[in-house]
Design an enzyme around this catalytic site. Sequence first.
Site, PDB file in Angstrom:
ATOM      1  N   GLU A  78      16.857  43.524  52.231  1.00  0.00           N
ATOM      2  CA  GLU A  78      18.083  43.178  51.511  1.00  0.00           C
ATOM      3  C   GLU A  78      19.131  44.261  51.705  1.00  0.00           C
ATOM      4  O   GLU A  78      18.832  45.440  51.633  1.00  0.00           O
ATOM      5  CB  GLU A  78      17.795  43.027  50.008  1.00  0.00           C
ATOM      6  CG  GLU A  78      16.839  41.892  49.673  1.00  0.00           C
ATOM      7  CD  GLU A  78      17.405  40.514  49.987  1.00  0.00           C
ATOM      8  OE1 GLU A  78      18.628  40.402  50.204  1.00  0.00           O
ATOM      9  OE2 GLU A  78      16.608  39.551  50.027  1.00  0.00           O
ATOM     10  N   CYS A 141      14.342  39.928  41.175  1.00  0.00           N
ATOM     11  CA  CYS A 141      14.292  40.856  42.316  1.00  0.00           C
ATOM     12  C   CYS A 141      15.601  41.623  42.446  1.00  0.00           C
ATOM     13  O   CYS A 141      15.610  42.843  42.614  1.00  0.00           O
ATOM     14  CB  CYS A 141      13.992  40.102  43.604  1.00  0.00           C
ATOM     15  SG  CYS A 141      12.307  39.479  43.655  1.00  0.00           S
ATOM     16  N   HIS A 165      12.441  41.049  50.844  1.00  0.00           N
ATOM     17  CA  HIS A 165      11.844  39.770  50.446  1.00  0.00           C
ATOM     18  C   HIS A 165      10.907  39.268  51.539  1.00  0.00           C
ATOM     19  O   HIS A 165      11.221  39.391  52.732  1.00  0.00           O
ATOM     20  CB  HIS A 165      12.936  38.715  50.212  1.00  0.00           C
ATOM     21  CG  HIS A 165      13.391  38.621  48.777  1.00  0.00           C
ATOM     22  ND1 HIS A 165      14.667  38.926  48.387  1.00  0.00           N
ATOM     23  CD2 HIS A 165      12.716  38.242  47.642  1.00  0.00           C
ATOM     24  CE1 HIS A 165      14.777  38.734  47.066  1.00  0.00           C
ATOM     25  NE2 HIS A 165      13.606  38.328  46.598  1.00  0.00           N
TER      26      HIS A 165
HETATM   27  N1  PCA Z   1      10.724  36.924  43.610  1.00  0.00           N
HETATM   28  C1  PCA Z   1      11.726  36.645  42.604  1.00  0.00           C
HETATM   29  C2  PCA Z   1      11.290  37.437  41.393  1.00  0.00           C
HETATM   30  C3  PCA Z   1       9.899  37.870  41.653  1.00  0.00           C
HETATM   31  C4  PCA Z   1       9.672  37.594  43.093  1.00  0.00           C
HETATM   32  O1  PCA Z   1       8.668  37.918  43.729  1.00  0.00           O
HETATM   33  C5  PCA Z   1      13.146  36.914  43.075  1.00  0.00           C
HETATM   34  O2  PCA Z   1      13.417  36.774  44.283  1.00  0.00           O
HETATM   35  O3  PCA Z   1      14.001  37.256  42.262  1.00  0.00           O
END
Ligand code: PCA
Length: 197
Positions: A78, A141, A165
């Site tokens: 990210e 997240c 992610h």
């Molecule tokens: N993904 C979510 C919250 C926890 C996770 O593993 C997100 O992308 O916000």
Amino acid sequence: MKLLITGFSPFGGESVNPSYETARGLPDRIGPFDLIKAEIPTSFSRSFAVLRPLIQTHKPDAVMLLGQAGGRTAITPERVAINVMDASRPDNDGESPKDVPIDPLGPAAYFSTLPIKEMEKAMLSAGIPAAISNTAGTYVCNYLMYQALHFLQKEGGCVPCGFIHVPFIPEQAKGKDAFSLPLPQLIAGIQAAISAL
Ligand code: PCA
């Protein structure tokens, strides 16, 4: 040197979260880093409350936060965390804040301080699908990434910190018609990303 690496607990009806499974599956040492691994609750009110003492206790040299992004087709470092909570589904405590700033006095956004392009390159060279993401969303997240960067900046340190992610793993994708990567590939990808630090 110490790398704090975290993944999230399962949420949204899933029984597993590939982000924590990835963190858990990594070797305990990669290059110069001893890894400290932790599971973070998928909760606005508890996630940073768990992460902050881990940072304070272990004083890591780098922080890498992992989360699940079902539907993505690559491992995605990210670029940025934004100062808003806008949940389209309740978190694991039943909270779904809408259009609420994370910190009303905080800046609009923080950029990742991990080398996102180098991590992307290292993953691609290892044969793992990878791409930069320009949004971490507005759920837990993004919240954790923002809070971690905000905290580390306020501490005045220069500890690199960021978020990656990961897509679903195959057992989650069954019946969803969603992209997935086997867990060993997620682990190999994140290992390559760590080697780029
Ligand atoms: N993904 C979510 C919250 C926890 C996770 O593993 C997100 O992308 O916000």
